[in-house]
Scaffold this active site. Structure first.
Site, PDB file in Angstrom:
ATOM      1  CD1 TRP A  75     108.409  -2.550 -15.801  1.00  0.00           C
ATOM      2  CD2 TRP A  75     110.058  -1.056 -15.573  1.00  0.00           C
ATOM      3  NE1 TRP A  75     109.357  -2.808 -16.776  1.00  0.00           N
ATOM      4  CE2 TRP A  75     110.378  -1.903 -16.662  1.00  0.00           C
ATOM      5  CE3 TRP A  75     110.950  -0.026 -15.252  1.00  0.00           C
ATOM      6  CZ2 TRP A  75     111.540  -1.754 -17.410  1.00  0.00           C
ATOM      7  CZ3 TRP A  75     112.108   0.112 -16.001  1.00  0.00           C
ATOM      8  CH2 TRP A  75     112.389  -0.738 -17.059  1.00  0.00           C
ATOM      9  CG  HIS A  76     112.287   1.932 -12.343  1.00  0.00           C
ATOM     10  ND1 HIS A  76     111.202   2.586 -12.868  1.00  0.00           N
ATOM     11  CD2 HIS A  76     113.339   2.255 -13.130  1.00  0.00           C
ATOM     12  CE1 HIS A  76     111.588   3.281 -13.927  1.00  0.00           C
ATOM     13  NE2 HIS A  76     112.879   3.097 -14.111  1.00  0.00           N
ATOM     14  N   GLY A  77     111.400  -1.732  -9.466  1.00  0.00           N
ATOM     15  CA  GLY A  77     111.856  -2.641  -8.422  1.00  0.00           C
ATOM     16  C   GLY A  77     110.878  -2.743  -7.277  1.00  0.00           C
ATOM     17  CG  PHE A 136     115.893  -1.498 -12.831  1.00  0.00           C
ATOM     18  CD1 PHE A 136     115.619  -1.662 -11.490  1.00  0.00           C
ATOM     19  CD2 PHE A 136     116.576  -0.374 -13.236  1.00  0.00           C
ATOM     20  CE1 PHE A 136     116.022  -0.716 -10.563  1.00  0.00           C
ATOM     21  CE2 PHE A 136     116.985   0.597 -12.323  1.00  0.00           C
ATOM     22  CZ  PHE A 136     116.709   0.421 -10.987  1.00  0.00           C
TER      23      PHE A 136
END
Length: 475
Positions: free
Chosen positions: A324-326, A475
């Protein structure tokens, strides 16, 4: 637009306050949400004008899904499936299309596919945050925990509310739905919100950005220039930067919410005082942890289906949390890293040890694990993190790089030392707006120092244009 800019502080924010209180409350209270919606879209236009229609369109889509669930209750699962599929599909496309193309480019070339015309997909600002907010709405409506919003303006305001639009905290619909129509503004809230915002602004500009200068420099050094001391300094600087930066944004978001009558839930609770990784994730980015817990971990079965299934659920949740962060393998490994330690704590029974037993030793161990995790998170590649760990845990001593000597001024050093107090704070109760108000107002002197000395210093730094953007904006 960022909160730590002179334009936001002296133009945008005063305009919102004047419009909100001068027109919406004095003439027609119903216009409060419309006023906030207009300014929230203007706020987004300054940062991502190309995606304003995307934000509006996706908002209308999820509003329609909520209304369809209310009208055609027999097909609620269909409407939820559409909401999940469209939202997660768009999130995956914008965040991971470039990554997948890069990872499969060699294979596609061997298969005769030409990628020379591929244009990089641009990531809409804040998509990770407002997507999760919209999903919390459709899921809560599907579960019957909340009634769908009838007024489209109210729903659009909930999604786009500018204090937390682009970098959180993730405001779940169930936590705020009563406030959307029935909140009460007061001088006490405005006072507490002003204090909270000012504290967050100073924390960001003075402390977080100073730590960021050290972290950015050290993580950009060639591997040959890293020695044990410099590597640990970089790891500690980034550990402080990411906490101070993101918690400062949360402080400002919560403070801005109070100015308009909203009470957002806290997002941090002294995470570096944690005595275990389980404890850390109860204190760090609380809104994200609760989102994954309520909408993924528990529906997967949580810890109710045996040890193996619990370990699987935890691992999957933190792999997805990392992703989810990248779109980078470093984020995936960071998520797996935390998942491993959380599972290990359950298997060994460490998470059941009373917090007071061996507290100092357990805090040091937990903090070390967290710091090493942040090294993986910060590095651009897994190879770079390997070099960084080699420098950290293989003793070596080199002359300090000239660039590092240049920023080791007295002011920067003192700010770095002051920031490091975050590592030794005792485990305490949540820093709510009431506690912030008591600490800064009832103490008296603290408020004077904040507004007469620290805030002017902060504005001077902002005017010099030396501050960094918020870490979580990407993000």
């Amino acid at each position: 637009m960022v909160f730590s800019s002179l334009f936001f502080l002296f133009a945008f924010l005063p305009a919102v306050i004047l419009a909100y209180y001068g027109r919406a409350l004095l003439l027609q209270k119903q216009l409060r949400n419309l006023t906030l919606l207009i300014f929230s879209y203007l706020f987004y236009l300054f940062g991502a004008p190309d995606f304003i229609l995307f934000l509006a369109g996706s908002t209308l889509f999820d509003y329609a899904m909520g209304r369809l669930m209310a009208r055609f209750t027999g097909h609620k699962r269909l409407w939820l499936t559409l909401s999940l599929g469209i939202n997660l599909g768009l999130l995956a496309w914008f965040k991971y299309a470039n990554f997948m193309v890069a990872q499969t480019a060699a294979t596609m070339t061997r298969l005769g596919l030409d990628l020379s015309g591929w244009e990089a997909v641009v990531l809409p600002v804040g998509i990770s945050f407002f997507t999760f907010q919209k999903l919390s709405y459709t899921i809560d409506v599907y579960r019957g925990r909340c009634r769908p919003i009838a007024n489209v303006i109210d729903f659009a305001m909930y999604v786009a509310l500018f204090p937390q639009l682009v970098a959180g905290p993730i405001v779940r619909f169930r936590d705020i739905h009563d406030q959307i129509r029935n909140r009460v503004e007061s001088w006490d809230k405005c006072h507490a919100g002003t204090m909270r915002f000012a504290w967050g602004l100073c924390k960001k500009v003075i402390l977080a950005d100073t730590c960021g200068r050290f972290a950015d420099l050290i993580f950009s050094l060639p591997a040959a220039d890293l020695d044990t001391m410099v590597a640990w300094l970089g790891a500690l600087a980034y550990t402080l930067q990411i906490y101070l930066d993101f918690s400062a944004y949360s402080d400002m978001a919560i403070g801005l919410g109070l100015l308009f009558g909203f009470r957002f839930l806290e997002n941090f609770n002294r995470p570096y005082s944690a005595v275990s990784l389980t404890d850390f994730w109860r204190r760090w980015h609380i809104s994200l942890s609760r989102w994954f817990r309520d909408y993924l971990y528990i529906p997967l079965g949580g810890n109710r289906k045996g040890h193996f299934r619990t370990a699987f659920n935890l691992t999957l949740v933190f792999l997805l949390c990392g992703f989810w962060h990248g779109a980078n393998w470093t984020f995936v490994v960071w998520g797996a890293y935390h998942g491993f330690f959380l599972v290990a704590e359950r298997i060994t029974g460490l998470r059941r040890i009373p917090d007071e037993r061996l507290r100092a030793l357990r805090r040091v161990f937990t903090l070390t694990v967290v710091i090493c995790g942040w090294v993986i998170f910060r590095c651009d590649t897994l190879s770079q993190s390997g070099h960084f760990f080699t420098a950290m845990f293989t003793f070596s001593a080199n002359p300090l790089p000239p660039a590092l000597l240049d920023i080791l001024t007295l002011e920067n050093t003192l700010c770095l030392i002051l920031s490091a107090t975050a590592l030794i704070l005792p485990a305490g109760s949540m820093d709510t707006e009431n506690q912030m108000e008591k600490r800064h107002v009832l103490a008296g002197a603290a408020a004077v120092v904040l507004f007469m000395i620290i805030l002017p210093w902060c504005i001077t730094v902002m005017a010099a244009g030396s501050q960094n953007p918020f870490i979580y904006y990407r993000f």
